[in-house]
Design a protein around this motif. Sequence first.
Motif, PDB file in Angstrom:
ATOM      1  N   ARG A  10      -2.237  14.471   5.011  1.00 55.77           N
ATOM      2  CA  ARG A  10      -2.666  13.371   5.864  1.00 55.77           C
ATOM      3  C   ARG A  10      -3.965  13.753   6.561  1.00 55.77           C
ATOM      4  O   ARG A  10      -4.025  14.735   7.292  1.00 55.77           O
ATOM      5  CB  ARG A  10      -1.595  13.044   6.899  1.00 55.77           C
ATOM      6  CG  ARG A  10      -1.990  11.849   7.778  1.00 55.77           C
ATOM      7  CD  ARG A  10      -0.826  11.312   8.572  1.00 55.77           C
ATOM      8  NE  ARG A  10      -1.196  10.119   9.311  1.00 55.77           N
ATOM      9  CZ  ARG A  10      -0.340   9.251   9.804  1.00 55.77           C
ATOM     10  NH1 ARG A  10       0.946   9.445   9.626  1.00 55.77           N
ATOM     11  NH2 ARG A  10      -0.754   8.190  10.468  1.00 55.77           N
ATOM     12  N   GLU A  51      -8.199   9.882   8.840  1.00 56.40           N
ATOM     13  CA  GLU A  51      -8.346   8.446   8.599  1.00 56.40           C
ATOM     14  C   GLU A  51      -7.414   7.946   7.513  1.00 56.40           C
ATOM     15  O   GLU A  51      -7.607   6.859   6.970  1.00 56.40           O
ATOM     16  CB  GLU A  51      -9.796   8.123   8.238  1.00 56.40           C
ATOM     17  CG  GLU A  51     -10.788   8.467   9.341  1.00 56.40           C
ATOM     18  CD  GLU A  51     -12.219   8.130   8.954  1.00 56.40           C
ATOM     19  OE1 GLU A  51     -12.430   7.648   7.825  1.00 56.40           O
ATOM     20  OE2 GLU A  51     -13.104   8.341   9.796  1.00 56.40           O
ATOM     21  N   GLY A  52      -6.391   8.717   7.180  1.00 57.06           N
ATOM     22  CA  GLY A  52      -5.462   8.299   6.149  1.00 57.06           C
ATOM     23  C   GLY A  52      -5.180   9.413   5.161  1.00 57.06           C
ATOM     24  O   GLY A  52      -5.621  10.552   5.329  1.00 57.06           O
ATOM     25  N   ASP A 103       1.783   8.179  14.980  1.00 59.53           N
ATOM     26  CA  ASP A 103       1.758   6.729  14.882  1.00 59.53           C
ATOM     27  C   ASP A 103       2.115   6.056  16.187  1.00 59.53           C
ATOM     28  O   ASP A 103       1.614   4.992  16.516  1.00 59.53           O
ATOM     29  CB  ASP A 103       2.736   6.255  13.796  1.00 59.53           C
ATOM     30  CG  ASP A 103       2.088   6.355  12.419  1.00 59.53           C
ATOM     31  OD1 ASP A 103       2.789   6.107  11.445  1.00 59.53           O
ATOM     32  OD2 ASP A 103       0.892   6.680  12.340  1.00 59.53           O
ATOM     33  N   TYR A 132       4.573   7.769   3.279  1.00 63.77           N
ATOM     34  CA  TYR A 132       4.491   8.893   4.203  1.00 63.77           C
ATOM     35  C   TYR A 132       5.882   9.462   4.429  1.00 63.77           C
ATOM     36  O   TYR A 132       6.836   8.712   4.660  1.00 63.77           O
ATOM     37  CB  TYR A 132       3.920   8.445   5.551  1.00 63.77           C
ATOM     38  CG  TYR A 132       2.416   8.383   5.619  1.00 63.77           C
ATOM     39  CD1 TYR A 132       1.629   9.486   5.331  1.00 63.77           C
ATOM     40  CD2 TYR A 132       1.778   7.204   5.991  1.00 63.77           C
ATOM     41  CE1 TYR A 132       0.250   9.423   5.410  1.00 63.77           C
ATOM     42  CE2 TYR A 132       0.391   7.129   6.080  1.00 63.77           C
ATOM     43  CZ  TYR A 132      -0.362   8.246   5.787  1.00 63.77           C
ATOM     44  OH  TYR A 132      -1.727   8.183   5.857  1.00 63.77           O
ATOM     45  N   GLN A 179       0.832  -1.210   0.000  1.00 61.02           N
ATOM     46  CA  GLN A 179       0.000   0.000   0.000  1.00 61.02           C
ATOM     47  C   GLN A 179       0.858   1.249   0.000  1.00 61.02           C
ATOM     48  O   GLN A 179       0.589   2.204  -0.683  1.00 61.02           O
ATOM     49  CB  GLN A 179      -0.928   0.007   1.204  1.00 61.02           C
ATOM     50  CG  GLN A 179      -1.831   1.234   1.191  1.00 61.02           C
ATOM     51  CD  GLN A 179      -2.716   1.309   2.373  1.00 61.02           C
ATOM     52  OE1 GLN A 179      -2.490   0.626   3.358  1.00 61.02           O
ATOM     53  NE2 GLN A 179      -3.731   2.132   2.300  1.00 61.02           N
TER      54      GLN A 179
END
Length: 230
Positions: free
Chosen positions: A87, A90-91, A16, A162, A4
């Motif tokens: 960002r 939710e992503g 994170d 990211y 992904q």
Amino acid sequence: MAAQHHERGPRRVPGDDAPTGGTAEQAVEESRLSAVPRSGAPAERAAAEVADLEVPADHLPDLDHVGGAFKAVFADHPAGVAIITARGPEGPVGLTASSVSSVSVVPPILGFSLQARQGSAALLAEADSFLVHLLDAQNLALARSFAVSGAPRFGADMPWEYLETGEPLLLGVGRVLRAVPLARIKAGPALVFNAVVVDVLGNEGTGVPLVYHRRRFHGLNDRSALDPED
């Protein structure tokens, strides 16, 4: 099949590794962002709430008769194509934009506008920073994916990662700017941004930039040049 997203070594993305509880301020911020709707009138109102300035339009005369001609004029005005990513709660989120322009070199400031009623735009409006990918003709598939509502984005067949600063970077785009918003101006249904460029992540184009004209994508090259080369 690609994963992904691709990591160049162990990257730490803000948020994170945050403790489960977090601070009270983090909890409030996460709750606020998660409440931003994805589309419709609620999304437009949510985007408007982040505006630093609103340009009042109530005093303007009825200009409906100008709209058709205005649209036709700009249909004949070619524009460069960019993808803006950030960002979200939710992503990653992103969209294709043809309104990016250079405002100032010293300091480096760019401008663009977003239609605030769209879901991705509402989430981008909340972002503290974002990436502006300036596209070449070889990035046509990316431009189409991010221009169509509901099209697959950031999937298994779209290489991206990211950054350590948290923004999603689309791999394979040669010219990328990282920017921080200076002002968000609410003008009609749109948000007009001024943003300072804090980092240039790539400045190597292919020489065939992607252009949007008459509702179609075009690639410019040397054969389209009208002036002789100096």
